[in-house]
Write a protein that holds these residues in place. Structure first.
Motif, mmCIF file in Angstrom:
data_model
loop_
_atom_site.group_PDB
_atom_site.id
_atom_site.type_symbol
_atom_site.label_atom_id
_atom_site.label_comp_id
_atom_site.label_asym_id
_atom_site.label_seq_id
_atom_site.Cartn_x
_atom_site.Cartn_y
_atom_site.Cartn_z
ATOM 1 N N PRO A 6 -24.898 101.620 58.479
ATOM 2 C CA PRO A 6 -23.205 101.471 58.781
ATOM 3 C C PRO A 6 -22.986 100.578 59.993
ATOM 4 O O PRO A 6 -23.650 100.830 61.121
ATOM 5 C CB PRO A 6 -22.848 103.028 59.324
ATOM 6 C CG PRO A 6 -24.081 103.879 58.408
ATOM 7 C CD PRO A 6 -25.012 103.164 58.682
ATOM 8 N N ALA A 7 -22.478 99.761 59.977
ATOM 9 C CA ALA A 7 -21.941 98.671 61.163
ATOM 10 C C ALA A 7 -21.245 99.416 62.162
ATOM 11 O O ALA A 7 -20.763 100.551 62.143
ATOM 12 C CB ALA A 7 -21.024 97.574 60.635
ATOM 13 N N GLY A 8 -21.733 98.866 63.359
ATOM 14 C CA GLY A 8 -21.115 99.704 64.621
ATOM 15 C C GLY A 8 -22.257 99.413 65.680
ATOM 16 O O GLY A 8 -23.134 98.739 65.916
ATOM 17 N N PRO A 9 -21.751 99.921 66.914
ATOM 18 C CA PRO A 9 -22.680 99.843 68.118
ATOM 19 C C PRO A 9 -24.064 100.142 68.174
ATOM 20 O O PRO A 9 -24.959 99.660 68.551
ATOM 21 C CB PRO A 9 -21.804 100.574 69.176
ATOM 22 C CG PRO A 9 -20.568 100.780 68.662
ATOM 23 C CD PRO A 9 -20.485 100.718 67.394
ATOM 24 N N ASN A 10 -24.382 101.423 67.234
ATOM 25 C CA ASN A 10 -25.822 101.942 67.324
ATOM 26 C C ASN A 10 -26.511 101.008 66.291
ATOM 27 O O ASN A 10 -27.719 100.775 66.672
ATOM 28 C CB ASN A 10 -25.501 103.313 66.503
ATOM 29 C CG ASN A 10 -25.094 104.208 67.458
ATOM 30 O OD1 ASN A 10 -25.044 104.134 68.703
ATOM 31 N ND2 ASN A 10 -24.421 105.193 66.828
ATOM 32 N N ARG A 11 -25.966 100.185 65.230
ATOM 33 C CA ARG A 11 -26.650 99.316 64.521
ATOM 34 C C ARG A 11 -26.943 98.283 65.373
ATOM 35 O O ARG A 11 -28.144 97.638 65.163
ATOM 36 C CB ARG A 11 -25.990 99.295 63.325
ATOM 37 C CG ARG A 11 -26.849 98.405 62.341
ATOM 38 C CD ARG A 11 -26.091 97.852 61.180
ATOM 39 N NE ARG A 11 -25.265 96.650 61.404
ATOM 40 C CZ ARG A 11 -24.825 95.835 60.698
ATOM 41 N NH1 ARG A 11 -24.942 95.720 59.564
ATOM 42 N NH2 ARG A 11 -23.596 95.020 61.167
ATOM 43 N N SER A 12 -26.017 97.812 65.932
ATOM 44 C CA SER A 12 -26.152 96.653 66.932
ATOM 45 C C SER A 12 -27.177 96.781 67.984
ATOM 46 O O SER A 12 -28.264 95.603 68.124
ATOM 47 C CB SER A 12 -24.814 96.402 67.800
ATOM 48 O OG SER A 12 -23.758 95.932 66.939
ATOM 49 N N ARG A 13 -27.562 97.951 68.410
ATOM 50 C CA ARG A 13 -28.684 98.195 69.374
ATOM 51 C C ARG A 13 -30.015 97.858 68.496
ATOM 52 O O ARG A 13 -30.860 97.251 69.169
ATOM 53 C CB ARG A 13 -28.498 99.274 70.064
ATOM 54 C CG ARG A 13 -27.336 99.193 71.275
ATOM 55 C CD ARG A 13 -27.569 100.464 72.066
ATOM 56 N NE ARG A 13 -26.808 101.626 71.514
ATOM 57 C CZ ARG A 13 -25.580 101.716 71.663
ATOM 58 N NH1 ARG A 13 -24.768 101.033 72.321
ATOM 59 N NH2 ARG A 13 -24.842 102.854 70.841
ATOM 60 N N VAL A 14 -30.065 98.330 67.338
ATOM 61 C CA VAL A 14 -31.414 98.403 66.583
ATOM 62 C C VAL A 14 -31.636 96.856 65.914
ATOM 63 O O VAL A 14 -32.606 96.409 66.068
ATOM 64 C CB VAL A 14 -31.171 99.269 65.307
ATOM 65 C CG1 VAL A 14 -32.283 99.133 64.308
ATOM 66 C CG2 VAL A 14 -31.159 100.824 65.791
ATOM 67 N N LEU A 15 -30.343 96.243 65.774
ATOM 68 C CA LEU A 15 -30.532 94.888 65.375
ATOM 69 C C LEU A 15 -30.994 94.054 66.614
ATOM 70 O O LEU A 15 -31.940 93.068 66.280
ATOM 71 C CB LEU A 15 -29.319 94.304 64.848
ATOM 72 C CG LEU A 15 -28.766 94.741 63.393
ATOM 73 C CD1 LEU A 15 -27.245 94.139 63.109
ATOM 74 C CD2 LEU A 15 -29.713 94.249 62.160
ATOM 75 N N ALA A 16 -30.394 94.369 67.616
ATOM 76 C CA ALA A 16 -30.967 93.484 68.832
ATOM 77 C C ALA A 16 -32.420 93.716 68.934
ATOM 78 O O ALA A 16 -33.169 92.972 69.460
ATOM 79 C CB ALA A 16 -30.262 94.025 70.241
ATOM 80 N N SER A 17 -32.937 94.983 69.084
ATOM 81 C CA SER A 17 -34.259 95.309 69.237
ATOM 82 C C SER A 17 -35.333 94.180 68.071
ATOM 83 O O SER A 17 -36.183 94.008 68.546
ATOM 84 C CB SER A 17 -34.463 96.786 69.288
ATOM 85 O OG SER A 17 -35.920 97.070 69.166
ATOM 86 N N LEU A 18 -34.726 94.490 66.880
ATOM 87 C CA LEU A 18 -35.551 93.695 65.834
ATOM 88 C C LEU A 18 -35.707 92.118 65.889
ATOM 89 O O LEU A 18 -36.380 91.599 65.808
ATOM 90 C CB LEU A 18 -35.051 94.113 64.545
ATOM 91 C CG LEU A 18 -35.150 95.682 63.947
ATOM 92 C CD1 LEU A 18 -34.441 95.849 62.682
ATOM 93 C CD2 LEU A 18 -36.685 95.796 63.947
ATOM 94 N N TYR A 19 -34.332 91.780 66.458
ATOM 95 C CA TYR A 19 -34.224 90.525 66.734
ATOM 96 C C TYR A 19 -35.153 89.824 67.819
ATOM 97 O O TYR A 19 -35.509 88.569 67.547
ATOM 98 C CB TYR A 19 -32.738 90.049 66.847
ATOM 99 C CG TYR A 19 -32.306 88.580 66.968
ATOM 100 C CD1 TYR A 19 -32.072 87.797 65.933
ATOM 101 C CD2 TYR A 19 -32.101 87.791 68.269
ATOM 102 C CE1 TYR A 19 -32.041 86.388 65.826
ATOM 103 C CE2 TYR A 19 -31.708 86.540 68.403
ATOM 104 C CZ TYR A 19 -31.724 85.747 67.412
ATOM 105 O OH TYR A 19 -31.240 84.347 67.504
ATOM 106 N N ARG A 20 -35.262 90.747 68.776
ATOM 107 C CA ARG A 20 -36.028 90.356 69.985
ATOM 108 C C ARG A 20 -37.551 90.463 69.426
ATOM 109 O O ARG A 20 -38.482 89.792 70.253
ATOM 110 C CB ARG A 20 -35.978 91.217 71.118
ATOM 111 C CG ARG A 20 -34.540 90.819 71.830
ATOM 112 C CD ARG A 20 -34.292 91.538 73.089
ATOM 113 N NE ARG A 20 -34.662 92.852 73.203
ATOM 114 C CZ ARG A 20 -33.675 93.792 73.139
ATOM 115 N NH1 ARG A 20 -32.427 93.407 73.029
ATOM 116 N NH2 ARG A 20 -34.141 95.119 73.136
ATOM 117 N N ASP A 21 -37.906 90.860 68.650
ATOM 118 C CA ASP A 21 -39.305 91.122 68.194
ATOM 119 C C ASP A 21 -39.858 89.828 67.339
ATOM 120 O O ASP A 21 -39.160 89.315 66.428
ATOM 121 C CB ASP A 21 -39.452 92.450 67.101
ATOM 122 C CG ASP A 21 -40.936 92.749 66.700
ATOM 123 O OD1 ASP A 21 -41.831 91.889 67.058
ATOM 124 O OD2 ASP A 21 -40.991 93.728 66.452
#
Length: 318
Positions: A104-119
């Protein structure tokens, strides 16, 4: 009947049963045995192999139960474990990206996406394009979604039901609206549909200050009522900053500090506390926030290039 002595032996048997049931796509029975195994898991367990197998089962159970945010986090953690084969770790990283996209879209998913994007490892994945677009809050196009859909497993393409109340609200007629209702869809049909629509709604909040029900419906391929219902739910759940003007049929978006924090920390600016001048002008504040976010993204890029040895700060400053 075989009698099992220690808790470790019973745990191994239950984990083995869970893995076999998941291979057979029987997630309901698998979750039953997973819960039994969880009761036998102790903090002093020294069997590393069994512990890793249990964590993998945990990630897959979350995946099958559509708890995609938790599944993405578990898959990503396992992708760093050195004892696991490199090809398996790549597969787990790919699963982490897939689950993060479906969450689900929202702040929690944004944090997970940020972690994966930086990988850095995600650069070689076939799903990197949709990961980067979601992290950068770009609107997803139908062709991109279709391409991503081909990589999904059957349980990730499951149909979702729309409640009768939401169906009535979505099908409601909005008199006096200028935009013609181009779509007759009253809600998302699948988990992927819902994830993409919610993401595009969040992405539009980064572009527009406000949008009409009809305009949002055209963007999401929904009726105006269905678009208003989706926005209302996300606002109620704290996943979207904004308000709804029922008189003018407008959705007003607000700056989402949680999203800015989740992405800003990628550049090292997320923990900086600044005393901003209160100008009393909301649009000026929003413009300033966009400048700060852009500066954070630029710093993140420079930091990444410096770590790769592509840019030397001393030479650049000279």
């Amino acid at each position: 009947m075989i009698r099992l002595g220690s808790d470790v032996e019973r745990l191994k048997v239950y984990v083995r049963i869970v893995r076999l049931l998941l291979e057979d796509e029987d997630s309901v029975q698998a979750e039953t045995y997973y819960n039994r195994a969880a009761l036998l898991l102790h903090s002093d367990l020294n069997d590393r192999e069994t512990l890793l197998q249990f964590k993998l089962c945990q990630a897959r159970i979350h995946d099958y139960s559509r708890k995609f945010l938790e599944a993405a986090t578990r898959y990503h953690e396992l992708s760093y474990v050195g004892e696991i084969d490199e090809e398996e770790r790549r597969h787990m990283l790919l699963a982490a990206v897939t689950c993060a996209v479906l969450a689900p879209a929202g702040p929690n998913r944004s944090r997970v996406l940020a972690s994966l994007y930086r990988d850095e490892r995600t650069l070689d994945l076939p799903t990197y394009n949709i990961l980067s677009k979601m992290f950068l809050d770009h609107i997803l196009r139908p062709a991109e979604v279709k391409e991503f859909e081909k990589t999904l497993k059957p349980h990730q393409l499951a149909k979702i039901a729309i409640s009768s109340n939401d169906r009535l609200a979505s099908a409601g007629q909005y008199d006096g609206m200028d935009e013609p209702a181009a779509s007759t869809r009253t809600g998302p049909a699948t988990v992927l549909d819902r994830a993409v629509m919610e993401h595009n709604l969040l992405a539009s909040s980064q572009i527009y200050n406000n949008i009409t029900f009809g305009g949002l419906g055209a963007l999401l391929d929904l009726t105006p009522g269905a678009a208003e219902t989706m926005a209302r739910k996300m606002i109620e759940q704290g996943r979207l900053g904004g308000s709804i003007d029922q008189v003018d049929k407008l959705i007003w978006f607000e700056g989402n500090r949680e999203e800015d924090d989740a992405q800003g920390k990628a550049g090292g600016l997320g923990d900086v506390v600044e005393e901003a001048e209160d100008t009393g002008a909301p649009f000026t504040k929003r413009w300033d926030a966009q400048i700060r976010l852009t500066a954070a993204n630029v710093e993140s890029i420079v930091q990444h290039l410096t770590e790769k040895g592509l840019v030397h700060l001393t030479a650049a400053l000279a």
